[in-house]
Design a protein around this motif. Structure first.
Motif, PDB file in Angstrom:
ATOM      1  N   GLU A 159       1.917   5.695  -7.357  1.00 42.09           N
ATOM      2  CA  GLU A 159       2.722   4.473  -7.408  1.00 42.09           C
ATOM      3  C   GLU A 159       2.051   3.395  -6.547  1.00 42.09           C
ATOM      4  O   GLU A 159       1.684   3.674  -5.393  1.00 42.09           O
ATOM      5  N   GLN A 160       1.882   2.185  -7.097  1.00 34.95           N
ATOM      6  CA  GLN A 160       1.235   1.118  -6.322  1.00 34.95           C
ATOM      7  C   GLN A 160       2.159   0.583  -5.226  1.00 34.95           C
ATOM      8  O   GLN A 160       3.321   0.288  -5.468  1.00 34.95           O
ATOM      9  N   ILE A 161       1.598   0.448  -4.039  1.00 33.87           N
ATOM     10  CA  ILE A 161       2.345  -0.149  -2.930  1.00 33.87           C
ATOM     11  C   ILE A 161       1.613  -1.422  -2.533  1.00 33.87           C
ATOM     12  O   ILE A 161       0.394  -1.400  -2.340  1.00 33.87           O
ATOM     13  N   VAL A 162       2.332  -2.548  -2.453  1.00 35.34           N
ATOM     14  CA  VAL A 162       1.690  -3.789  -2.032  1.00 35.34           C
ATOM     15  C   VAL A 162       1.911  -3.963  -0.533  1.00 35.34           C
ATOM     16  O   VAL A 162       3.049  -3.892  -0.044  1.00 35.34           O
ATOM     17  N   LEU A 163       0.795  -4.159   0.158  1.00 38.25           N
ATOM     18  CA  LEU A 163       0.866  -4.348   1.608  1.00 38.25           C
ATOM     19  C   LEU A 163       0.635  -5.826   1.917  1.00 38.25           C
ATOM     20  O   LEU A 163      -0.358  -6.415   1.479  1.00 38.25           O
ATOM     21  N   ASN A 191       0.078  -8.152   5.014  1.00 39.20           N
ATOM     22  CA  ASN A 191      -0.291  -8.026   6.433  1.00 39.20           C
ATOM     23  C   ASN A 191       0.101  -6.648   6.974  1.00 39.20           C
ATOM     24  O   ASN A 191       0.712  -6.527   8.037  1.00 39.20           O
ATOM     25  N   GLY A 192      -0.195  -5.629   6.180  1.00 39.20           N
ATOM     26  CA  GLY A 192       0.017  -4.244   6.614  1.00 39.20           C
ATOM     27  C   GLY A 192       1.408  -3.690   6.347  1.00 39.20           C
ATOM     28  O   GLY A 192       1.628  -2.488   6.477  1.00 39.20           O
ATOM     29  N   GLU A 193       2.349  -4.546   5.930  1.00 41.49           N
ATOM     30  CA  GLU A 193       3.726  -4.077   5.706  1.00 41.49           C
ATOM     31  C   GLU A 193       3.970  -3.785   4.222  1.00 41.49           C
ATOM     32  O   GLU A 193       3.589  -4.577   3.359  1.00 41.49           O
ATOM     33  N   ASN A 194       4.613  -2.650   3.935  1.00 44.36           N
ATOM     34  CA  ASN A 194       4.973  -2.324   2.550  1.00 44.36           C
ATOM     35  C   ASN A 194       6.120  -3.245   2.110  1.00 44.36           C
ATOM     36  O   ASN A 194       7.235  -3.132   2.605  1.00 44.36           O
ATOM     37  N   VAL A 195       5.827  -4.164   1.168  1.00 43.16           N
ATOM     38  CA  VAL A 195       6.861  -5.126   0.768  1.00 43.16           C
ATOM     39  C   VAL A 195       7.452  -4.808  -0.615  1.00 43.16           C
ATOM     40  O   VAL A 195       8.223  -5.604  -1.159  1.00 43.16           O
ATOM     41  N   ASN A 196       7.114  -3.656  -1.175  1.00 45.01           N
ATOM     42  CA  ASN A 196       7.635  -3.279  -2.507  1.00 45.01           C
ATOM     43  C   ASN A 196       9.146  -3.483  -2.671  1.00 45.01           C
ATOM     44  O   ASN A 196       9.584  -3.974  -3.706  1.00 45.01           O
ATOM     45  N   PRO A 197       9.969  -3.113  -1.666  1.00 48.56           N
ATOM     46  CA  PRO A 197      11.420  -3.240  -1.865  1.00 48.56           C
ATOM     47  C   PRO A 197      11.905  -4.674  -2.069  1.00 48.56           C
ATOM     48  O   PRO A 197      13.015  -4.872  -2.524  1.00 48.56           O
ATOM     49  N   TYR A 198      11.073  -5.673  -1.740  1.00 47.94           N
ATOM     50  CA  TYR A 198      11.545  -7.067  -1.806  1.00 47.94           C
ATOM     51  C   TYR A 198      11.015  -7.833  -3.011  1.00 47.94           C
ATOM     52  O   TYR A 198      11.298  -9.015  -3.164  1.00 47.94           O
TER      53      TYR A 198
END
Ligand code: DC
Length: 224
Positions: A74-78, A80-87
């Motif tokens: 599953e792709q996770i977009v980071l 600045n190092g933070e996983n922002v997928n939920p937003y």
């Protein structure tokens, strides 16, 4: 050279569902470029950027370091190092992504990252400008479409199944608005590449679309 499949088309044509299934069956990495544009819009929203001011978008996108990682495929977009997928899937982010993706500096940063990813990795990438601009040398290019009313109905079903109250006509109006913006922007507008194969999914099931593209992909891979 890596083996790349480019899938472009308007919102709601089924690009990500189809690309994810194809990637699993062909053992390719799936790159969802829309999520990168969404992460950039989320960054700008958090900064309080004025989305009507292109110069401010250009300045504010500079400190967004966007990269991607994978967790169980599953792709996770980071950001600045933070996983922002939920937003990334909110209506606010969807709308603002369609605005900030018209900015040349935003596109320059993200296109470079997408091209770097494709240098050494066999992948399937979906978006609006993959066949025309990001990967003009992709071995297979697909332009996935469906009528606006079909796409609106699909979105309506998806939302009502989640218990969200919504209006079909309003959804279709929003889809037409986003299509217009994506197709008429100055830089890299959504259009079918000359050598792309158009697949209209209006009257097809997901499995039918996947099988049709699988066949084309296997032929190309054999030929290459
Ligand atoms: O595919 P999506 O709905 O997640 O994309 C979000 C927005 O980003 C959409 O308005 C179009 C834009 N986009 C783009 O301009 N270029 C891409 N390669 C992918 C998405």
């Amino acid at each position: 050279m890596s083996f790349c499949i480019a899938i472009d088309g308007p919102a709601g044509a089924g690009k990500s569902t189809i690309a994810r299934k194809l990637a699993a069956r062909l053992c390719l990495v799936y790159v969802d470029t829309g999520a990168m544009y969404r992460a950039m819009a989320y960054h700008l929203l958090r900064k309080g950027t004025d989305f009507t001011d292109q110069a401010q978008i250009s300045a504010d996108c500079q400190d967004a370091d966007i990269s991607i990682a994978y967790d169980n495929g599953e792709q996770i977009v980071l950001l600045n190092g933070e996983n922002v997928n939920p937003y990334l899937r909110s209506e606010a982010v969807s709308e603002k992504a369609s605005v900030s993706s018209t900015n040349g500096d935003v596109r320059k940063r993200l296109v470079l990252l997408q091209q770097k990813l494709a240098e050494h990795t066999d992948l399937i990438m979906d978006g609006r400008d993959i066949g025309t601009c990001v990967l003009p040398g992709a071995q297979l290019k697909i332009y996935l479409t469906a009528s606006a009313s079909t796409r609106a109905k699909r979105r309506y079903l998806e939302l009502t199944q989640k218990g969200v109250n919504c209006d079909l006509n309003e959804i279709e109006r929003e889809i037409n608005e986003r299509d217009y913006r994506d197709m008429h922007r100055e830089i890299s507008p959504l259009r079918k590449a000359d050598d792309a194969v158009e697949v209209d999914t209006s009257d097809m099931t997901i499995d039918q679309v996947v099988s049709q593209i699988m066949e084309m992909a296997l032929k190309k891979r054999k030929a290459g």
